[in-house]
Design a protein around this motif. Structure first.
Motif, PDB file in Angstrom:
ATOM      1  N   VAL A 132       0.837  -1.205   0.000  1.00  0.00           N
ATOM      2  CA  VAL A 132       0.000   0.000   0.000  1.00  0.00           C
ATOM      3  C   VAL A 132       0.871   1.253   0.000  1.00  0.00           C
ATOM      4  O   VAL A 132       0.580   2.225  -0.718  1.00  0.00           O
ATOM      5  N   VAL A 135       2.313   1.612  -3.511  1.00  0.00           N
ATOM      6  CA  VAL A 135       1.256   1.975  -4.455  1.00  0.00           C
ATOM      7  C   VAL A 135       0.865   3.440  -4.294  1.00  0.00           C
ATOM      8  O   VAL A 135       0.591   4.145  -5.281  1.00  0.00           O
ATOM      9  N   SER A 136       0.850   3.926  -3.066  1.00  0.00           N
ATOM     10  CA  SER A 136       0.416   5.305  -2.805  1.00  0.00           C
ATOM     11  C   SER A 136       1.344   6.338  -3.435  1.00  0.00           C
ATOM     12  O   SER A 136       0.970   7.498  -3.593  1.00  0.00           O
ATOM     13  N   MET A 288      -1.625  -0.867  -8.011  1.00  0.00           N
ATOM     14  CA  MET A 288      -1.534   0.503  -8.513  1.00  0.00           C
ATOM     15  C   MET A 288      -2.545   0.742  -9.621  1.00  0.00           C
ATOM     16  O   MET A 288      -3.231   1.770  -9.649  1.00  0.00           O
ATOM     17  N   SER A 291      -6.104   0.903  -8.139  1.00  0.00           N
ATOM     18  CA  SER A 291      -6.319   2.145  -7.402  1.00  0.00           C
ATOM     19  C   SER A 291      -6.512   3.316  -8.361  1.00  0.00           C
ATOM     20  O   SER A 291      -7.412   4.156  -8.191  1.00  0.00           O
ATOM     21  N   TYR A 306      -6.274   9.372  -3.985  1.00  0.00           N
ATOM     22  CA  TYR A 306      -5.600   8.174  -4.502  1.00  0.00           C
ATOM     23  C   TYR A 306      -5.025   7.298  -3.394  1.00  0.00           C
ATOM     24  O   TYR A 306      -5.196   6.079  -3.402  1.00  0.00           O
ATOM     25  N   ALA A 310      -6.035   3.458  -2.483  1.00  0.00           N
ATOM     26  CA  ALA A 310      -5.011   2.409  -2.414  1.00  0.00           C
ATOM     27  C   ALA A 310      -5.086   1.666  -1.081  1.00  0.00           C
ATOM     28  O   ALA A 310      -4.945   0.433  -1.030  1.00  0.00           O
TER      29      ALA A 310
END
Length: 364
Positions: A132, A135-136, A288, A291, A306, A310
């Motif tokens: 996470v 991905v963020s 990713m 999200s 976003y 995620a």
């Protein structure tokens, strides 16, 4: 699109696709291939690549038809607001379910070989939180991470190849004739599942700076994955034979138990320490894309929402990863996930191409 966080090069696209495909599955690949195709398992790997190849060609052919190749916009343009949103959300749900299985398999392997006293749920939680966080940061960071982790993967592959040359025998690959066509086709279908991750192109296509380089980059990525799978399967066959390898759950790790290095000690420990950072790449890459697709679907402000999206997707992946009661159930679910991969990676672009041919959108 937020160009500072969601713009990648074609080179980064190569690493993202390879990272989305090569992870936990390749540890058991020799067993899965040999169970159906016998000593022709290596041939099943090659034939199985036809499915992701078709998926890539269909996806590129589809998105090349649109000036704005963003998957969400294309969905809305072809199917309308309601159905288009539904199609995107189905893709997001698919990613969450599929990657929950990847996380669970990764956690099981980690607990068996590295952290036997640590609960699986805690390993899954630690993996999910790290995913996470990555991905963020957006697609650009994901691309750079995949490029770095790719070179670690090369080290792991070289270890496998070196052991197979030293401890294996090419006689286990013979005879080259006498092919069981039925077994080969079944093995090829199983191998097709191992290429799951090529569907990441549906979302990342629009993120690439130079669209004319997407097809070439995607084909290079598939070629790299094919080469890696070939080396791993051939190594398993050479060392264990096509019969013996079928009785080993994770042949690649068992293969690394054979030699002992006075400098490095047990090589499977070295391999696993490197592999820890590789096993969650598909979750990171597809997480990713899911999200980003969810944010675009609901037309939310990327800079504000976003990271929260995620986190929500990561929470869904984590919760679902805890549902299987044992490893056997996980393997059964993984087989079903393979079917859904084929349905999504081939079904989506084919359906979209059919509708776009009827509606005749403006070409790029």
């Amino acid at each position: 699109m937020d160009r500072t966080r969601f713009e990648i090069t074609s080179k980064q696209l190569i690493f993202i696709i390879v990272g989305a495909q090569v992870a936990t599955a390749f540890l058991s690949l020799p067993r899965i291939a040999a169970a159906e195709a016998g000593h022709h398992a290596w041939l099943a790997v090659i034939i199985g690549a036809v499915f992701p190849l078709a998926a890539i060609l269909f996806t590129v052919a589809l998105l090349n038809r649109f000036q704005d190749a963003d998957f969400v916009n294309v969905s809305h343009q072809l199917f309308g607001k309601f159905l288009g949103t539904l199609m995107v959300l189905i893709f997001v749900v698919y990613v969450v379910i599929f990657q929950s299985i990847v996380i669970r398999i990764f956690s099981e392997i980690t607990c068996v070989f590295m952290l036997p006293t640590t609960p699986t749920c805690m390993v899954s939680l630690a993996c999910t939180l790290s995913v996470v966080y990555a991905v963020s940061k957006g697609a650009k960071v994901i691309g750079r991470l995949n490029e770095f982790l790719f070179y670690i993967l090369i080290v792991d592959i070289l270890m496998i190849v070196a052991i197979s040359i030293g401890k294996g025998s090419y006689l286990n690959l013979l005879p080259l004739g006498e092919i069981d066509i039925n077994g080969l086709m079944q093995g090829s279908m199983k191998m097709a599942y191992a290429y799951a991750g090529s569907e990441v192109l549906l979302i990342t296509y629009a993120m690439v700076q130079h669209r004319h380089e997407v097809l070439k980059a995607s084909l290079i990525a598939l070629g790299i994955t094919l080469l890696i799978y070939l080396l791993v399967v051939i190594a398993g066959l050479m060392v264990f034979g096509h019969i013996g390898v079928q009785f080993i759950t994770w042949p690649v790790i068992t293969l690394l138990k054979i030699p002992y290095s006075f400098a490095l000690g047990r090589l499977e420990i070295v391999f696993l320490l490197l592999w820890v950072s590789l096993g969650v790449k598909p979750v990171m890459n597809l997480g990713m894309t899911a999200s980003y697709a969810a944010v675009r679907t609901f037309n939310l402000d990327i800079s504000r929402f976003y990271a929260w999206i995620a986190l929500a997707i990561g929470a869904g992946i984590y919760v679902l990863s805890l549902l299987p009661k044992n490893l056997l159930q996980v393997f059964v679910l993984a087989d079903y996930a393979g079917y859904t991969f084929l349905a999504v990676s081939l079904g989506y672009p084919l359906l979209y191409l059919l509708v776009s041919a009827v509606r005749r959108p403006r070409s790029s």
